[in-house]
Design a protein around this motif. Structure first.
Motif, mmCIF file in Angstrom:
data_model
loop_
_atom_site.group_PDB
_atom_site.id
_atom_site.type_symbol
_atom_site.label_atom_id
_atom_site.label_comp_id
_atom_site.label_asym_id
_atom_site.label_seq_id
_atom_site.Cartn_x
_atom_site.Cartn_y
_atom_site.Cartn_z
ATOM 1 N N LEU A 202 -57.867 107.696 -29.045
ATOM 2 C CA LEU A 202 -57.811 108.999 -29.703
ATOM 3 C C LEU A 202 -57.780 108.853 -31.217
ATOM 4 O O LEU A 202 -58.471 109.581 -31.937
ATOM 5 C CB LEU A 202 -56.582 109.771 -29.213
ATOM 6 N N GLU A 206 -60.751 110.242 -33.701
ATOM 7 C CA GLU A 206 -60.476 111.187 -34.784
ATOM 8 C C GLU A 206 -60.996 110.641 -36.114
ATOM 9 O O GLU A 206 -61.642 111.354 -36.883
ATOM 10 C CB GLU A 206 -58.982 111.483 -34.870
ATOM 11 N N LEU A 218 -56.777 117.449 -32.062
ATOM 12 C CA LEU A 218 -56.073 116.680 -31.036
ATOM 13 C C LEU A 218 -54.846 117.407 -30.506
ATOM 14 O O LEU A 218 -54.389 117.136 -29.391
ATOM 15 C CB LEU A 218 -55.676 115.316 -31.588
ATOM 16 N N ARG A 221 -55.767 119.155 -27.349
ATOM 17 C CA ARG A 221 -56.422 118.361 -26.311
ATOM 18 C C ARG A 221 -55.737 118.554 -24.957
ATOM 19 O O ARG A 221 -54.545 118.856 -24.870
ATOM 20 C CB ARG A 221 -56.422 116.878 -26.679
ATOM 21 N N CYS A 228 -59.641 112.789 -21.299
ATOM 22 C CA CYS A 228 -59.045 113.630 -22.321
ATOM 23 C C CYS A 228 -60.122 114.589 -22.841
ATOM 24 O O CYS A 228 -61.201 114.151 -23.264
ATOM 25 C CB CYS A 228 -58.490 112.782 -23.466
ATOM 26 N N VAL A 230 -61.217 117.248 -25.574
ATOM 27 C CA VAL A 230 -60.864 117.471 -26.973
ATOM 28 C C VAL A 230 -61.784 118.528 -27.577
ATOM 29 O O VAL A 230 -63.012 118.370 -27.552
ATOM 30 C CB VAL A 230 -60.986 116.166 -27.789
#
Length: 757
Positions: A202, A206, A218, A221, A228, A230
């Motif tokens: 993650l 980002e 995030l 998310r 995941c 997002v």
């Protein structure tokens, strides 16, 4: 109710017992030997390794990449999962998806223990595995496979079941239309679970996205399973570069929330009609139902039976959304109102949760806030019945599972809640593109997905607007059922926010009507009928057309009356079974046949439902649980002298899958709803049974060691026209085991309005 009424028969689970495992069969050999497989795959591993090394460092968190291994179509069953090969190569499976391929070679049988190989010619369903590895490990394995001087270990010889290997391209990761402009709201799906182990993915994503000028939220998310979801926004010129991130699985336009689709509006007032709402409390004062929608006006005509709860905590409600929420709640409380008849007393109280605020249409990421609001409610409250007539405006995909679907399935995995979900009003959209298919989260395998029927009368069909199937595998037969949703010639009539009547139509109203039928039966017999059993009962008793098509009609239309659901006519016995199944064990369920031989033809109908944990990162192996059910009509007949189990006959199996669609060989085993009918001569039935085997899988391979018991509900109806007193005979035969259910209350047997034919 008549004193001699023949009600449902309960405690069928007393006719079950564990049994030993019957003899199993063999399997086909691979069409490739190890040397052939090595020669085929070495260039593919080398090419993937070279592509991985060319990726930007920032696109490979901790120097890792995700690659794709395609299994040969003959080896997708959990017993063939190449676990040892992956360990030897330094790979870790992080997901899968289905795909149709034409294999280079296939193996076919030419008689007992004789096999031959020939080129593949037709597409066959298989599984692609997503594999995480260090780029250096991939490079090392590619060199090892290519070096013919190095001997393959037994673990590495599992490459014989591999059909192909590659790194996914940016094009296959992208599900974006070509005509996008400017800043694009996105839904990014990453191979990254919500736990700390995947924090590096993650953080890397980002940073990578920000470097391209993209915005990533995030905080909003959603982590479900090993995926995941997002929300993001990126310039259209940077989308191809963003798709290079190695842990990115899918990038698609952010779907909007569907609340009121065109067929639902406008709300048309039914004029010059006076109505009088009932004064009584709900039939079952202890039962509460949760409805998640657009809100209820306060004060409201529905106040005696509804608690209005607001989860948004900010923006004022939209009048249009409140009207929709009121209509959906009215549909559950009263069904479609017929002003010429007294409005019926509701069966249960409703907790209506407003999960949509007035700014929902203007916030491209509102979808994520809404599901979090629903999640918060369900985490703090225990409901046996819930309804969702909202969701993403997104047709389902065969190779991906959406966060809403995964969340709903996770919540329903214990089998203690029945959720009805509207399938959406996209049925008139383009069919070849898939845009007419049921919408997320109606593909949830643990829910009851509801489409709209055109009438409450005898002659009905699917409404043109109601979204169609098939669903994904598993969950092929979707919608599960239809219920009346209204059409211009016969609209659905609800109580409005100001106490007048509104004429509406849409699957939004069909879903709560189906739930109303389930709650009606539950209020009559109490918790003897749990949510799983009620789901099975609605499907079991659904009415089917002569030209029945599961893609159009699911399993049929929910009975508009309770009587055919709960009562047994002449020559009919309907028995309910409920309980739990143990991983890898066999449960033998005796069918309710009386001790006397039945004359003439006997029709047997059975419906089995179960709940299961799911893995959203594994669309090819989505459900962790599956069942094999074998019908054995005569306990004295065996296929051979060495058999330990009586001879079997077809009942469920592959017949429940649409004939015009390709499915992997074991697809039927993982369906959470099994429904079938056979007709047998009464003389051929001698203590008939179903042998039920619970299969468990995890990550595509055997999951027995990690599996828990699962709950099931089963309904079996036996019909014999030449035995009018069949119900009584069954009760006499099993006098110490089965019992006819006794209703707790005297309630109307019709759940929808009586209309002239």
């Amino acid at each position: 109710m008549a004193a001699l009424a023949r009600f449902l028969i309960g405690h069928g689970e007393r006719l079950t017992e564990p049994v030993s495992r019957p003899h199993g069969g063999g399997s086909l050999p691979s069409p490739y030997d190890p040397s052939q497989a090595r020669a085929r795959l070495a260039p593919q591993f080398r090419s993937a390794s070279e592509v991985a090394l060319q990726l930007p460092e920032a696109a490979c968190p901790d120097g890792r990449v995700v690659s794709v291994m395609t299994l040969h179509p003959s080896f997708v069953a959990k017993s063939y999962f190449p676990k040892r090969l992956l360990q030897a190569a330094g790979f870790e499976s992080v997901g899968s998806r289905p795909r149709d391929i034409v294999p280079e070679l296939i193996t076919h049988s030419e008689g007992t223990h004789k096999y031959a190989t020939r080129p593949g010619s037709e597409p066959q369903p298989t599984t692609e595995l997503f594999l995480e590895s260090k780029r250096t490990d991939l490079q090392a394995f590619a060199r090892h496979i290519q070096d013919e001087g190095e001997v393959l270990t037994p673990a590495e010889e599992e490459i014989v079941i591999v059909e192909g290997y590659r790194l996914p391209s940016t094009a296959e990761r992208s599900r974006l239309p070509a005509e996008l402009l400017g800043e694009v709201p996105l839904e990014i799906v990453l191979h990254a679970a919500g736990d700390a182990r995947y924090g590096f993915v993650l953080e890397s994503f980002e940073s990578f996205a920000l470097g391209l000028g993209a915005i990533v939220d995030l905080d909003r998310r959603l982590a479900v399973g090993q995926l995941c979801f997002v929300p993001a926004q990126a310039p259209v010129s940077k989308l191809s570069a963003l798709a290079e991130f190695s842990f990115l699985r899918v990038m698609r336009p952010m779907p909007r929330l569907r609340v009121i689709e065109p067929v639902d509006t406008p709300f048309r007032t039914v004029r010059n009609v006076d109505i009088s709402l009932p004064a009584d409390h709900p039939v079952d004062t202890d039962l509460k139902v949760a409805v998640f929608d657009g809100g209820i006006k306060s004060p409201s005509p529905l106040d005696p039976w509804v608690s209005n709860r607001d989860t948004t905590g900010k923006e004022a409600p939209s009048d249009q959304y409140v009207e929709h929420g009121t209509a959906v709640t009215s549909a559950f409380l009263f069904g479609s109102v017929d002003p010429t008849f007294p409005i019926p007393v509701p069966y249960a109280h409703v907790d209506h949760y407003r999960v949509i605020d007035g700014e929902s249409e203007n916030d491209p990421w509102e979808l994520y806030d809404v599901i979090r609001r629903i999640e918060s409610v369900l985490a703090q409250n225990s409901y046996s019945f819930i309804n969702l007539s909202i969701g993403p405006a997104l047709p389902i995909e065969d190779d991906e599972v959406h966060s809403w679907t995964a969340f709903i399935d996770n919540h329903l995995a214990d089998g203690r809640t029945l959720a009805t979900i509207a399938v959406g009003n996209g049925g008139e959209n383009d069919r070849p593109s898939g845009n007419a298919r049921i919408q997320v989260p109606a593909d949830a395998v643990n829910a009851l997905s509801v489409g709209a029927a055109s009438s409450q009368r005898k002659h009905w069909d699917r409404t043109p607007y109601s979204s169609i199937g098939p669903g994904r595998a598993p969950g092929i037969v979707k919608p599960d059922v239809l219920a009346f949703g209204g059409v211009p010639a016969e609209p659905f009539v609800t109580v409005s926010t100001c106490g007048t009547l509104l004429a509406v139509s849409g699957t939004s109203y069909a879903a709560p009507v189906a739930l109303r039928s389930a709650v009606a039966v539950r209020s009559l017999f109490g918790d003897r009928l749990d949510p799983l059993l009620l789901k099975a009962l609605l499907i079991h008793t659904a009415e089917q057309l002569n030209q029945w098509d599961p893609k159009e009609h699911g399993w049929g239309r929910v009975c508009p009356e309770i009587e055919p659901i709960i009562m047994c006519g002449d020559g009919t016995a309907r028995v309910l079974y409920r309980g739990s199944l143990t991983p890898a064990k066999y449960l033998r369920a005796q069918l309710p046949i009386p001790s006397e031989t039945l004359k003439g033809n006997v029709r047997i109908t059975a419906t089995l439902t179960f709940s299961t944990a799911v893995e959203p990162e594994q669309p090819s192996n989505y459900t962790r649980s599956g069942v094999d059910v074998v019908f054995r009509p005569d306990r004295t007949r065996f296929s051979s002298a060495n058999s330990i189990a009586p001879k079997s006959a077809p009942f469920f199996g592959k017949r429940l899958l649409p004939a015009d669609t390709q499915f992997r060989a074991d697809a039927h085993r993982w369906e959470t709803v099994l429904h079938g009918t056979v007709t047998k001569r009464g003389s051929s039935l001698n203590h008939p049974v179903f042998d039920i085997h619970y299969n468990a899988r995890l990550g595509g391979h055997d999951g027995t060691a990690h599996a828990s018991s699962i709950r099931y509900g089963m309904v079996i109806t036996v019909e014999s026209k030449r035995t009018p007193d069949l119900h009584d005979r069954v009760l006499r035969t099993y006098v110490n085991q089965l019992e006819a259910l006794v209703p707790r209350a005297d309630i109307p047997l019709r759940v929808q309005a009586t209309l002239p034919l």
